[in-house]
Design a protein around this motif. Structure first.
Motif, mmCIF file in Angstrom:
data_model
loop_
_atom_site.group_PDB
_atom_site.id
_atom_site.type_symbol
_atom_site.label_atom_id
_atom_site.label_comp_id
_atom_site.label_asym_id
_atom_site.label_seq_id
_atom_site.Cartn_x
_atom_site.Cartn_y
_atom_site.Cartn_z
ATOM 1 N N CYS A 28 50.223 -14.662 -9.670
ATOM 2 C CA CYS A 28 49.328 -15.487 -8.852
ATOM 3 C C CYS A 28 47.891 -15.466 -9.372
ATOM 4 O O CYS A 28 47.270 -16.506 -9.542
ATOM 5 C CB CYS A 28 49.361 -15.022 -7.392
ATOM 6 N N LEU A 39 45.578 -21.845 -6.130
ATOM 7 C CA LEU A 39 46.642 -20.913 -5.763
ATOM 8 C C LEU A 39 46.080 -19.555 -5.374
ATOM 9 O O LEU A 39 46.278 -19.091 -4.255
ATOM 10 C CB LEU A 39 47.646 -20.747 -6.914
ATOM 11 N N ALA A 40 45.409 -18.899 -6.293
ATOM 12 C CA ALA A 40 44.878 -17.555 -6.048
ATOM 13 C C ALA A 40 43.532 -17.426 -6.747
ATOM 14 O O ALA A 40 43.390 -17.795 -7.907
ATOM 15 C CB ALA A 40 45.844 -16.502 -6.570
#
Length: 139
Positions: A28, A39-40
């Protein structure tokens, strides 16, 4: 007669905290903690970790124990809707090694994540709102 071609994958052995990060977190947060847009968030942000100061280990243990959800605006990128789950795929020792690597290598701090802090976070189960409130306004 059919020939079976089984894939043999050797076990992965982590030799360094960075290797542990690659195994448990990079899917991630990407290799080296550079993040995955949308996303992260990136973890290689010394200004963020240094702004947390002595609260950095408490914040990090809270996130790995409770996970984190909610809107985050980091370096011009909005992260919303995705939930970081609590980290459950490591031993405490590995989690401490990874946490210290994040704090010291990526965060360029001298802060230390300890077993006592990990235990305290598990006992208190910090809320996502409380964790977001700890975040300094430096992103």
């Amino acid at each position: 007669m059919a020939i079976s071609t089984a894939l043999i994958v050797p076990p992965v052995f982590a030799e360094t905290p960075e290797d542990l990060f690659e195994i448990h977190c990079a899917a991630c947060h990407n290799s080296g903690g550079i993040g995955n847009p949308g996303l992260a968030p990136p973890l290689n942000r010394p200004v963020f970790w240094q702004a947390l100061g002595s609260k950095a280990p408490e914040y990090l243990t809270g996130v790995v124990v409770s996970g984190l959800a909610g809107r985050l605006d980091i370096q011009g990128q909005m992260y919303i809707g995705l939930i970081m789950p609590p980290v459950a795929s490591t031993t405490d020792e590995e989690l401490i090694e990874i946490g210290n690597w994040v704090l010291q290598s990526l965060g360029e701090t001298e802060e230390v994540l300890t077993q006592d802090l990990l235990d305290a976070a598990r006992e208190s189960q910090p809320s996502h709102a409380n964790l977001r409130a700890m975040r300094p306004a430096v992103d």
